[in-house]
Write a protein that holds these residues in place. Structure first.
Motif, PDB file in Angstrom:
ATOM      1  N   ILE A  56     -13.224  41.020  61.358  1.00 12.07           N
ATOM      2  CA  ILE A  56     -14.474  40.710  60.650  1.00 12.07           C
ATOM      3  C   ILE A  56     -15.632  40.537  61.633  1.00 12.07           C
ATOM      4  N   THR A  57     -15.391  39.772  62.703  1.00 16.29           N
ATOM      5  CA  THR A  57     -16.481  39.474  63.639  1.00 16.29           C
ATOM      6  C   THR A  57     -16.863  40.651  64.522  1.00 16.29           C
ATOM      7  N   SER A  58     -15.952  41.592  64.730  1.00 13.07           N
ATOM      8  CA  SER A  58     -16.242  42.682  65.665  1.00 13.07           C
ATOM      9  C   SER A  58     -16.497  44.031  64.994  1.00 13.07           C
ATOM     10  N   LYS A  59     -16.030  44.207  63.757  1.00  9.95           N
ATOM     11  CA  LYS A  59     -16.088  45.541  63.144  1.00  9.95           C
ATOM     12  C   LYS A  59     -16.848  45.614  61.826  1.00  9.95           C
ATOM     13  N   GLY A  70     -19.961  40.384  59.984  1.00  5.50           N
ATOM     14  CA  GLY A  70     -19.630  39.820  61.293  1.00  5.50           C
ATOM     15  C   GLY A  70     -20.803  39.903  62.254  1.00  5.50           C
ATOM     16  N   ARG A  71     -21.512  41.025  62.224  1.00  4.63           N
ATOM     17  CA  ARG A  71     -22.689  41.188  63.097  1.00  4.63           C
ATOM     18  C   ARG A  71     -23.818  40.247  62.682  1.00  4.63           C
ATOM     19  N   TYR A  72     -23.877  39.923  61.396  1.00  3.21           N
ATOM     20  CA  TYR A  72     -24.915  39.015  60.923  1.00  3.21           C
ATOM     21  C   TYR A  72     -24.786  37.625  61.557  1.00  3.21           C
ATOM     22  N   THR A 116     -23.070  33.892  70.705  1.00  5.74           N
ATOM     23  CA  THR A 116     -22.122  34.409  71.703  1.00  5.74           C
ATOM     24  C   THR A 116     -20.753  33.779  71.486  1.00  5.74           C
ATOM     25  N   GLY A 117     -19.713  34.635  71.552  1.00  7.86           N
ATOM     26  CA  GLY A 117     -18.349  34.139  71.407  1.00  7.86           C
ATOM     27  C   GLY A 117     -17.498  35.155  70.673  1.00  7.86           C
TER      28      GLY A 117
END
Length: 386
Positions: free
Chosen positions: A250-253, A257-259, A333-334
């Motif tokens: 979710i966070t990378s793809k 996640g980009r939001y 960041t993370g």
């Protein structure tokens, strides 16, 4: 490799290097007991809740360094509801699990509403939640411990994966799982690199990718070999892996996640680009409520009880794991893998000091210093980059 490249590599893998060094240190100080098969299994069982909560906490932190102070109390409350339903009311185990997850989502929605749409600071809302849900836990439990949990519930979260392949002292199913994990990892890494190359994106040198892949596969295989020497793969590890893989994806793809990263990087610019930042905040705390319920599931299974003190200081473990794992105190960041490394480092420190018989008060001092060092490193790095 020049000094600049060495510096970049060291900075990128600081926590990985720290984890390896700390593990080697405690292995030496404990005479090898640290890496005994049973202790490796204990590391997973004792820190499963940290992995789950830290994954959710990352989403909150990404939105601008926000945190959720209520997660320990929510774990206790959801566990109290589940324990009361399964033990006192004799509700079907699977129905009780669904109700527990639903309660977690409702709590996440409740807190997310005040934070996202009314714009009450997260610190205040979750501090209130910490008090509210700790109090409600005692109300539900009437100040008493509920135990034991049903057998079919414990089989889901506190047992081991069936081993149909057998093995003489070595769980062959566990070893096969290790081989498959390495193969899947290599396929994902090299397919991703080939895709980036076709699109003209910058990629790591092949030598670096190969070395990193060999090291990671060696660690996976060694880890699975240790589990295979005891009872095999704990069920709780499967649940933790599902959470990690889903949220890493979710966070990378994904767009949502980009939001999270965009809001943490510059909320005003994100809003001007047409993104509803209120919904992003709401989703962060909704997910935190859901994952708190997941943590409650594994916690009451491990304790085989629901009690009024469960979840104490869980929020500190989750927050500490995020910052130690590379999440920025300023947000934006993370990564989920970084947070898992941070949680593992905390778990290794806890387990190592427990085996050595270090006083619990000194353990808190050490964990506090490690957390402070991680945040100082983040702040100093940001100042240098500016």
């Amino acid at each position: 490799m020049d000094k600049a490249k060495v510096s970049v590599v060291v900075k990128k893998y600081t926590m990985v290097i720290a984890l390896i060094l700390v593990t080697l240190f405690f292995t030496w100080k404990t005479g090898g007991k640290m890496l005994l098969p049973q202790n490796v299994t204990n590391l997973i069982a004792q820190n499963a809740y940290v992995f789950i909560l830290a994954t959710g906490m990352l989403l909150c932190i990404l939105t601008g360094g926000n945190i959720d102070l209520s997660v320990g109390s929510v774990v206790c409350f959801v566990g109290a509801v589940g324990g009361s339903l399964m033990v006192n009311k004799h509700v079907n185990t699977y129905l009780a699990i669904l109700i527990m997850l639903g309660v977690g989502l409702l709590i996440g929605a409740w807190q997310g509403f005040w934070i996202a749409y009314v714009r009450i600071p997260p610190f205040i809302v979750t501090l209130a939640g910490m008090l509210i849900f700790r109090g409600l836990s005692n109300v539900v439990l009437d100040g008493l411990t509920i135990a034991p949990m049903p057998d079919n519930y414990l089989e889901l979260f506190n047992n081991y994966v069936v081993n149909p392949l057998g093995g003489n002292g070595i769980n062959l199913t566990c070893m096969l799982a290790g081989v498959l994990a390495c193969v899947i990892y290599l396929v994902v890494v090299f397919n991703g690199r080939r895709s980036r190359t076709k699109k003209g994106y910058e990629t790591e040198p092949m030598a670096g990718v190969v070395v990193k892949s060999v090291i990671i596969c060696a660690v996976i295989f060694a880890f699975m070999f240790r589990l295979a020497q005891y009872k095999g793969i704990p069920n709780v590890l499967v649940w933790v892996l599902v959470v990690i893989l889903v949220y890493a994806y979710i966070t990378s793809k994904t767009t949502i996640g980009r939001y999270f990263y965009a809001v943490g990087g510059n909320e005003k610019a994100t809003k001007l680009s047409g993104i509803n930042t209120d919904n992003v905040y709401f989703m962060a705390y909704l997910n935190m409520g859901f994952l708190s319920a997941m943590a409650a599931l594994v916690t009451i299974a491990r304790l085989n009880s629901a009690n009024p003190t469960a979840g104490t200081n869980y929020e500190m473990d989750a927050i500490g794991s995020c910052f130690i794992g590379g999440a920025s105190a300023y947000g934006g960041t993370g990564t989920v893998p970084g947070v898992i490394i941070g949680a593992t480092l905390m778990g290794v420190i806890n387990l190592g000091m427990n085996i050595m018989g270090v006083d619990s008060n000194y353990q808190k001092v050490v964990k506090g210093l490690v957390l402070l060092a991680a945040v100082i490193f983040d702040v100093v790095s940001k100042k240098k980059s500016q």
